[in-house]
Enzyme design. Structure first.
Site, PDB file in Angstrom:
ATOM      1  N   SER A   1       0.485  12.272  -2.786  1.00 42.87           N
ATOM      2  CA  SER A   1      -0.016  12.666  -4.109  1.00 42.87           C
ATOM      3  C   SER A   1      -1.478  12.290  -4.345  1.00 42.87           C
ATOM      4  CB  SER A   1       0.843  12.026  -5.203  1.00 42.87           C
ATOM      5  OG  SER A   1       0.853  10.608  -5.090  1.00 42.87           O
TER       6      SER A   1
ATOM      7  N   ASP B   1      -2.023   7.122 -14.569  1.00 46.37           N
ATOM      8  CA  ASP B   1      -0.620   6.908 -14.895  1.00 46.37           C
ATOM      9  C   ASP B   1      -0.190   5.597 -14.238  1.00 46.37           C
ATOM     10  OD1 ASP B   1      -0.147   7.494 -12.192  1.00 46.37           O
ATOM     11  OD2 ASP B   1       0.487   9.548 -12.578  1.00 46.37           O
TER      12      ASP B   1
ATOM     13  N   HIS C   1      -1.183   6.264 -10.134  1.00 47.79           N
ATOM     14  CA  HIS C   1      -2.388   6.912  -9.609  1.00 47.79           C
ATOM     15  C   HIS C   1      -3.647   6.504 -10.372  1.00 47.79           C
ATOM     16  CE1 HIS C   1       1.039   9.655  -8.750  1.00 47.79           C
ATOM     17  NE2 HIS C   1       0.484   9.665  -7.552  1.00 47.79           N
TER      18      HIS C   1
END
Length: 361
Positions: free
Chosen positions: A45, A336, A339
């Site tokens: 991600s 978040d 991340h």
């Protein structure tokens, strides 16, 4: 961004300044005035610019407030409020402003010739990591890369494609989900391996991946090590006790993983002819930002901007009107609970690229 380049970089610059090429009657060009003609990305991600949008998985972020500070405030599937390291790297090297996901059905040949991301949020070097959450494993990503290579070969021809891939920069960012999710959050590996043997297993998978990538033509690879996983907000919440300090077990595992990954990459560099594979330390630079936030212009290091910032990530970070979501993300190291923010990514990525570019030329 200016660089003091080796003389060996002249071949790269000459290649990137190729005259016009013709394919199917359409005029296409290779990136001009770039250190590398293309950036090709694999991983999780951290580098997924939207591939998971096209998968049946819960690991998604194609909804607000993701992308809040991206172009026109549009959520694109990037796990961030704005740009991610793959974008920052492409812009840093003068290739293009944004690196698109390979699964985007609207990609044109010119997009392919300057590079794409095959990364998939939730992936790991351990193939089980991707399987758990139904995302693209590194083997899946390599299969897509083979299709990409076929398209490039149709445009450039076989000989030019070999040259093109040998000059392109391959960026790999993977492994965090192996530790945070597969090992510490499920019994699927921890029931059979202690952390020492599991990191051996994962790094062995990483070695296989790099050897396959070499076999497919990659010659310049920058691979990021694991960050201080225990210091990201979600891991503080889950393993940091009442004070939400950094989770020591996760950080120890990341350091062990990194030491083995770095050693394995050195071994591959010495055994595979012409292979410039460089290990990029992410752990210490990010830890420095977390421990010295004011030095880098941050105020909050233990919570993410989204929601409470303690646990929200992906589908849990989906309420743009949440009163708890921060209004000024520039003060936050994390967007978040897992991340970093665009600002943190830019600082961290630029530090790493400045340090390692010469080794890759």
């Amino acid at each position: 961004m200016m660089f003091l380049l080796h003389s060996s970089s002249s071949a790269i610059l000459k290649f990137s300044a190729l005259a016009l090429l013709f394919y199917g009657g359409c005029k296409v060009t290779v990136a001009k005035n770039a250190t590398f003609p293309a950036l090709i990305v694999f991983g999780d991600s951290i580098a997924d610019s939207g591939n998971n949008n096209y998968l049946s998985t819960i690991v998604k972020c194609d909804f607000p407030p993701y992308g809040r500070d991206f172009q026109k405030g549009k959520p694109t599937g990037r796990f961030c409020n704005g740009k991610i390291p793959s974008d920052v790297s492409a812009e840093f090297y003068g290739i293009k402003e944004l690196l698109p996901p390979y699964l985007d059905p609207n990609l044109q040949l010119q997009d392919l010739l300057t590079g794409v991301s095959f990364a998939s949020g939730g992936a790991g070097y351990d193939p089980l990591t991707a399987k758990i959450v139904y995302v693209l494993s590194l083997s899946d990503q390599l299969e897509l890369f083979k299709k990409y290579k076929e398209k490039i070969t149709s445009a450039l021809g076989g000989e030019q494609t070999v040259t093109f891939l040998s000059k392109a920069l391959f960026f790999v960012c993977c492994g965090s989900d192996d530790i945070a999710n597969t090992y510490f959050s499920t019994p699927l590996r921890s029931a059979h391996y202690d952390i020492d043997s599991y990191t051996d297993l994962a790094v062995n998978y990483a070695s296989q991946f790099f050897q396959e990538l070499y076999g497919l033509g990659a010659r310049r690879v920058l691979a990021a090590g694991l960050p201080p996983i225990g210091c990201v907000p979600s891991q503080r919440t889950l393993g940091g006790g009442l004070t939400r300090g950094c989770a020591n077990k996760s950080n120890h595992a990341a350091l062990l993983y990194n030491s083995k990954l770095s050693a394995q990459m050195d071994s591959l560099k010495n055994s595979l002819p012409g292979f410039k594979i460089v290990y990029a330390d992410v752990y210490n630079p990010l830890l420095s930002i977390i421990q010295n936030p004011k030095q880098y212009g941050f105020e909050e290091v233990s919570r993410g901007c989204c929601g409470t910032g303690n646990i929200e990530v992906s589908i849990l970070c989906n309420h743009p009107s949440d009163e708890q979501t921060c209004t000024d993300v520039s003060k936050f190291v994390f967007w978040d609970s897992y991340h970093p923010s665009e600002k943190a990514y830019k600082i961290l990525t630029t530090m790493i690229l400045n340090q390692h570019t010469k080794e890759l030329l």
